[in-house]
Design a protein around this motif. Structure first.
Motif, PDB file in Angstrom:
ATOM      1  N   HIS A 545     -49.357  45.139  43.611  1.00  0.00           N
ATOM      2  CA  HIS A 545     -48.281  44.219  43.234  1.00  0.00           C
ATOM      3  C   HIS A 545     -48.043  43.184  44.328  1.00  0.00           C
ATOM      4  O   HIS A 545     -47.850  41.998  44.047  1.00  0.00           O
ATOM      5  CB  HIS A 545     -46.982  44.996  42.971  1.00  0.00           C
ATOM      6  CG  HIS A 545     -46.911  45.584  41.604  1.00  0.00           C
ATOM      7  ND1 HIS A 545     -46.758  44.812  40.476  1.00  0.00           N
ATOM      8  CD2 HIS A 545     -46.988  46.867  41.175  1.00  0.00           C
ATOM      9  CE1 HIS A 545     -46.730  45.597  39.413  1.00  0.00           C
ATOM     10  NE2 HIS A 545     -46.871  46.841  39.804  1.00  0.00           N
ATOM     11  N   TRP A 546     -48.025  43.635  45.581  1.00  0.00           N
ATOM     12  CA  TRP A 546     -47.788  42.729  46.705  1.00  0.00           C
ATOM     13  C   TRP A 546     -48.890  41.671  46.783  1.00  0.00           C
ATOM     14  O   TRP A 546     -48.628  40.477  46.963  1.00  0.00           O
ATOM     15  CB  TRP A 546     -47.723  43.519  48.008  1.00  0.00           C
ATOM     16  CG  TRP A 546     -47.365  42.670  49.194  1.00  0.00           C
ATOM     17  CD1 TRP A 546     -46.118  42.355  49.638  1.00  0.00           C
ATOM     18  CD2 TRP A 546     -48.294  42.011  50.073  1.00  0.00           C
ATOM     19  NE1 TRP A 546     -46.198  41.538  50.736  1.00  0.00           N
ATOM     20  CE2 TRP A 546     -47.533  41.307  51.030  1.00  0.00           C
ATOM     21  CE3 TRP A 546     -49.685  41.959  50.144  1.00  0.00           C
ATOM     22  CZ2 TRP A 546     -48.108  40.564  52.038  1.00  0.00           C
ATOM     23  CZ3 TRP A 546     -50.272  41.207  51.147  1.00  0.00           C
ATOM     24  CH2 TRP A 546     -49.493  40.510  52.087  1.00  0.00           C
ATOM     25  N   ASP A 549     -48.429  39.252  43.783  1.00  0.00           N
ATOM     26  CA  ASP A 549     -47.247  38.404  43.943  1.00  0.00           C
ATOM     27  C   ASP A 549     -47.449  37.330  45.009  1.00  0.00           C
ATOM     28  O   ASP A 549     -46.866  36.239  44.917  1.00  0.00           O
ATOM     29  CB  ASP A 549     -46.023  39.257  44.302  1.00  0.00           C
ATOM     30  CG  ASP A 549     -45.558  40.125  43.139  1.00  0.00           C
ATOM     31  OD1 ASP A 549     -45.977  39.839  42.000  1.00  0.00           O
ATOM     32  OD2 ASP A 549     -44.798  41.084  43.366  1.00  0.00           O
ATOM     33  N   ASN A 550     -48.264  37.640  46.013  1.00  0.00           N
ATOM     34  CA  ASN A 550     -48.477  36.686  47.102  1.00  0.00           C
ATOM     35  C   ASN A 550     -49.737  35.842  46.901  1.00  0.00           C
ATOM     36  O   ASN A 550     -50.196  35.176  47.836  1.00  0.00           O
ATOM     37  CB  ASN A 550     -48.549  37.432  48.446  1.00  0.00           C
ATOM     38  CG  ASN A 550     -47.183  37.913  48.906  1.00  0.00           C
ATOM     39  OD1 ASN A 550     -46.417  37.179  49.534  1.00  0.00           O
ATOM     40  ND2 ASN A 550     -46.853  39.152  48.562  1.00  0.00           N
TER      41      ASN A 550
END
Length: 602
Positions: A545-546, A549-550
């Motif tokens: 997810h990180w 998202d980035n």
């Protein structure tokens, strides 16, 4: 009815639809700037009264399909403002009757006999007048007491034109407010509604439902389990436009004063009606699609049996759809997300996103206990709050703007069979609200839904030779483990399980057993994915997810770019979005069977 009249009728319908839409839109915008809650409530109440009168008056003038829509809306005391309920109730069976001359002409033309040859007595005053037909009491030449249902002149043409208009209005609403796309509903209605115009069809439906519910033995107290206690009139004779039925003396379900005077237990009556519909849906796969209050009587003599009427709109569903509906209901009752999404897939209901929590939330609301009329306002408020909460989750997951989320429809495909089923559940809910009783659908319908899946529900190893998935035994330890699992399975300690163990780089245990869920009879296989808690999976998912998202990962990017060991001969089929949506199926990406991630769940 000439084309000029049809055109004027169409203009009236569309003009009113636009007028009401703009009225509420203007009030909605004005409401945002109001500081006084009391003033806001007064304005909304006036708007409801104003528009309810407009709708009621036009429906009475137009008759046809619009009366049927009004009948449906009049039962939704659980979600509609009281102004609509009180005014639209008039449409259930008290429309202006057609002239007696027209009625007699239709009877004589259809039955090819004069009124004197057919009846000893024919009541000139109609018992009820509805959207398609009106009903008169009569006595046949042989002395039998009957009711005669006579179709209105030219109603077929009117209904078919109304369906076209309704389709156009629904298309317009879907364009103006995309989150309210009712096209699947109107498409199904266009397919089913014309069947109501042939009373031979209704006669056959009546006989079928009566036989299915065991109504031929009306007073047989020794009925099998899950049998219901309702009455259905016997069919005497039918043609396309005339239907003659056995007369049953009873009280209209919407005549609350008479029900009270006769000491009728409204709770018991509505529960029995609900059981009758659960039987039709889950056991028979053939059900009446129009349970509004005007289509029921209650016998005047104790024990006050419900009498089911009007089987013009019915729905036949396949065995697989019946099982899917039962599975959906039971998954909702058990809070089983996997079984719920599985039932959606089986019935052809497709969501644009993998949102299991929100799907369960919506389904649970659908099968919730009914709300008495005096609690309707509070419940509607809670529904709005729940919808806002779910839309916020949707907005965050899809990274949509506020404008985009308002126009987003989360449903990609809606099966036609679900339309009439949804209508029935909502009408039953409205029925209980109208009579001010609370019905717990999960309790009443559950035995019927379970009976559909009875053969498919796993009974454990003792009754299923395939309870342990057929794979080779790798060691003595695995053989002993399987014996233990069989013992636990027979004691109902295990529903489904996977066990995979390594020693010195070699697989020594690779066993799968049981089923995926209490009401999901698919066998657990070595590559089945379970929604279970795991610290390591949580860390891995968090990392993914990180990275997404980035902007460091694309949803369509291969997992092998992060973990090369997940590749097979330089090729990997698993993408990031597969992992985040629990659809990866890790076992399928490995070249060697021992290199498999396996999860355990009991």
């Amino acid at each position: 009815m000439g084309w000029g009249n049809i055109f004027r009728r169409r203009v009236k319908v569309f003009s009113l639809a636009v007028l009401i839409y703009l009225d509420y839109k203007a009030l909605q915008k004005r409401d945002k700037f109001m500081k006084s809650k009391e003033k806001s409530e007064v304005l909304w109440k006036r708007a409801h009264e104003r528009n309810a009168k407009r709708v009621r008056n036009l429906m009475i003038q137009s008759e046809g399909l619009w009366v049927k829509l009004g009948q449906y809306l009049s039962t939704r005391a659980d979600v509609l403002p009281s102004a609509y309920i009180s005014l639209l109730k008039q449409l259930q069976d008290s429309l202006p009757p057609r002239p007696l001359q027209e009625v007699c002409h239709t009877i004589e033309r259809e039955l090819r006999k004069s009124m004197k040859e057919l009846f000893l007595d024919f009541d000139e005053n109609s018992l009820a007048t509805a959207s398609i037909a009106q009903v008169h009491r009569a006595t046949l030449i042989d002395g039998r007491k009957v009711v005669v249902k006579v179709q209105h002149e030219d109603i077929k043409r009117i209904i078919l034109e109304d369906l076209k208009d309704a389709k156009s209005i629904v298309d317009w609403i879907a364009w103006a407010e995309p989150q309210y796309n009712f096209n699947p509903m109107i498409d199904e209605w266009c397919k089913e509604a014309p069947k109501e115009l042939d009373f031979n069809h209704e006669a056959e439906n009546t006989r079928t439902v009566s036989k299915n519910l065991g109504c031929a033995n009306k007073y047989d107290s020794d009925k099998p389990i899950n049998q219901v206690d309702v009455l259905i009139p016997e069919v005497i004779q039918s043609t396309e436009k005339v239907l003659i039925l056995e007369y049953m003396d009873g009280i209209r379900l919407n005549d609350l004063e008479s029900l009270e005077a006769c000491g009728v237990n409204k709770q018991k009556v509505v529960e029995e009606i609900t059981r009758a519909y659960a039987h039709q849906i889950y056991v028979d796969g053939f059900f009446n699609g129009d349970p509004h209050p005007g289509n029921f009587l209650v016998s005047k003599e104790p024990p006050h049996h419900p009498v089911l009427l009007d089987f013009g709109l019915t729905k036949k569903i396949s065995s697989s759809m019946k099982q899917s509906l039962a599975k959906m209901f039971l998954a909702s009752a058990e809070g089983d997300h996997v079984a719920l999404l599985s039932s959606f897939a089986e019935m052809g209901l497709k969501l644009r996103l993998d949102l299991p929590e929100q799907a369960m939330d919506v389904t649970s609301v659908f099968f919730r206990a009914s709300t008495p009329a005096n609690e309707a306002a509070e419940f509607v408020k809670s529904l709005d709050e729940r919808r806002t909460r779910n839309m916020k989750v949707l907005q965050e997951k899809m990274n949509l703007s506020q404008k985009e989320v308002k126009r987003f429809n989360p449903i990609d495909a809606f099966p036609g069979d679900m339309v009439i089923f949804s209508r029935v559940v909502n009408l039953l809910r409205g029925l209980s609200s109208t009579l001010d009783v609370r019905i717990v659908y999960q309790d009443i319908m559950r035995p019927f839904a379970e009976s559909v899946l009875q053969e498919k529900i796993a009974r454990g190893p003792s009754s299923s030779a395939q309870w342990i998935y057929d794979t080779p035994v790798h060691s003595d330890v695995e053989a002993k483990l399987r014996q233990v699992l069989v013992e636990l399975g027979n004691k109902d300690k295990i529903l489904g399980i996977q066990v995979c163990a390594y020693k010195d780089g070699e697989v020594i245990i690779d066993t799968a057993a049981g089923v995926l869920g209490r009401y999901d009879p698919r066998p657990v296989q070595p590559d089945s994915l379970f929604p279970v808690f795991s610290v390591t999976k949580g860390i891995a998912a968090g990392m993914l997810h990180w990275l997404v998202d980035n902007g460091k990962l694309n949803l369509d990017e291969s997992i092998a770019n992060i973990w090369p060991e997940f590749g097979t001969n330089g090729k990997n089929l698993i993408k990031v979005h597969h992992v985040l949506n629990h659809t990866a199926g890790f076992a399928k990406c490995f070249g060697q069977p021992q290199r498999r991630t396996s999860f355990a769940n009991d």
